[in-house]
Write an enzyme that holds these catalytic residues in place. Structure first.
Site, mmCIF file in Angstrom:
data_model
loop_
_atom_site.group_PDB
_atom_site.id
_atom_site.type_symbol
_atom_site.label_atom_id
_atom_site.label_comp_id
_atom_site.label_asym_id
_atom_site.label_seq_id
_atom_site.Cartn_x
_atom_site.Cartn_y
_atom_site.Cartn_z
ATOM 1 N N ASP A 146 -18.345 13.253 27.017
ATOM 2 C CA ASP A 146 -17.795 12.784 25.740
ATOM 3 C C ASP A 146 -16.532 12.004 26.023
ATOM 4 O O ASP A 146 -15.482 12.579 26.260
ATOM 5 C CB ASP A 146 -17.498 13.969 24.819
ATOM 6 C CG ASP A 146 -16.859 13.553 23.509
ATOM 7 O OD1 ASP A 146 -17.048 12.395 23.098
ATOM 8 O OD2 ASP A 146 -16.167 14.369 22.898
ATOM 9 N N GLU A 162 -9.789 7.518 19.049
ATOM 10 C CA GLU A 162 -10.835 8.279 18.367
ATOM 11 C C GLU A 162 -10.488 9.755 18.288
ATOM 12 O O GLU A 162 -10.805 10.421 17.318
ATOM 13 C CB GLU A 162 -12.184 8.099 19.080
ATOM 14 C CG GLU A 162 -13.355 8.699 18.339
ATOM 15 C CD GLU A 162 -13.557 10.198 18.570
ATOM 16 O OE1 GLU A 162 -14.248 10.838 17.749
ATOM 17 O OE2 GLU A 162 -13.029 10.741 19.567
ATOM 18 N N GLU A 163 -9.858 10.257 19.315
ATOM 19 C CA GLU A 163 -9.572 11.688 19.361
ATOM 20 C C GLU A 163 -8.547 12.130 18.317
ATOM 21 O O GLU A 163 -8.380 13.315 18.086
ATOM 22 C CB GLU A 163 -9.105 12.111 20.763
ATOM 23 C CG GLU A 163 -10.180 12.006 21.834
ATOM 24 C CD GLU A 163 -11.301 13.025 21.670
ATOM 25 O OE1 GLU A 163 -11.238 13.890 20.784
ATOM 26 O OE2 GLU A 163 -12.271 12.943 22.451
ATOM 27 N N HIS A 204 -15.579 5.765 22.511
ATOM 28 C CA HIS A 204 -14.144 5.884 22.766
ATOM 29 C C HIS A 204 -13.873 6.232 24.209
ATOM 30 O O HIS A 204 -14.600 6.992 24.838
ATOM 31 C CB HIS A 204 -13.511 6.926 21.836
ATOM 32 C CG HIS A 204 -14.072 8.306 21.991
ATOM 33 N ND1 HIS A 204 -13.524 9.236 22.845
ATOM 34 C CD2 HIS A 204 -15.130 8.917 21.410
ATOM 35 C CE1 HIS A 204 -14.214 10.367 22.781
ATOM 36 N NE2 HIS A 204 -15.204 10.191 21.911
ATOM 37 N N ASP A 224 -10.727 7.393 25.077
ATOM 38 C CA ASP A 224 -9.705 8.436 25.108
ATOM 39 C C ASP A 224 -10.339 9.824 25.152
ATOM 40 O O ASP A 224 -11.429 10.045 24.648
ATOM 41 C CB ASP A 224 -8.742 8.309 23.932
ATOM 42 C CG ASP A 224 -9.430 8.305 22.574
ATOM 43 O OD1 ASP A 224 -10.564 7.802 22.467
ATOM 44 O OD2 ASP A 224 -8.837 8.814 21.616
#
Length: 166
Positions: free
Chosen positions: A116, A150-151, A83, A85
């Site tokens: 991350d 994703e977050e 991801h 985001d």
């Protein structure tokens, strides 16, 4: 390292992933891969029980996908998914460095998303580039996905997996 620092400098918080995705798309195309940016279509996902309905539009917040096609047949394919985001860096007062600075100090890169998941995305690109540089003839394709949401929802990965399904 330069690509990762550049991605960290992109504030890819919820709703703001387009700049980071554009940088990844350009890099993928520069590698010679079949790459595209595409928006999630909620109408295509609304009947999936894994889809999370949100009050924001997906237009202008693309997923980016690319494929290194197989040179032969009969092999298994590999998918790299990550991801773009990141969560907000607030409260900014708790940061000792600029969260969007992409600063390298003492062999470490600092900033929001450095580990991350932007580093994971860049590692996937390095792996694909290594295969390409080695001239290996793979019997299965290698796929790359940089997804949004994703977050908070997972809708980016859901859309990418649904789009890739036969």
């Amino acid at each position: 390292t330069a690509l990762l620092a550049d991605l960290v400098r992109c504030p890819t918080t919820l709703g703001n992933a387009a700049g980071g995705q554009a940088r990844l798309l350009a890099h993928l195309q520069g590698m010679g891969l079949q790459a595209e940016a595409w928006d999630i279509e909620p109408a295509e996902l609304q009947d999936d029980p894994r889809f999370v309905r949100v009050d924001r539009a997906f237009a202008g917040r693309p997923n980016v996908t690319a494929t290194l096609p197989a040179a032969g047949a009969g092999g298994r394919s590999l998918l790299f998914n990550g991801h773009i985001d990141v969560v907000s860096p607030e409260p900014l007062a708790r940061w000792t460095r600029d969260p969007w600075g992409g600063e390298i100090d003492g062999g470490r890169l600092y900033g929001r998303g450095a580990y991350d998941m932007k580093a994971g995305l860049v590692q996937a690109l390095l792996a694909i580039q290594a295969v390409m540089d080695a001239g290996v003839s793979l019997r299965g394709s290698v796929h790359f996905e940089s997804v949004i949401e994703e977050e908070c929802t997972g809708n980016g990965t859901l859309a990418a997996r649904r789009r890739a399904a036969p």
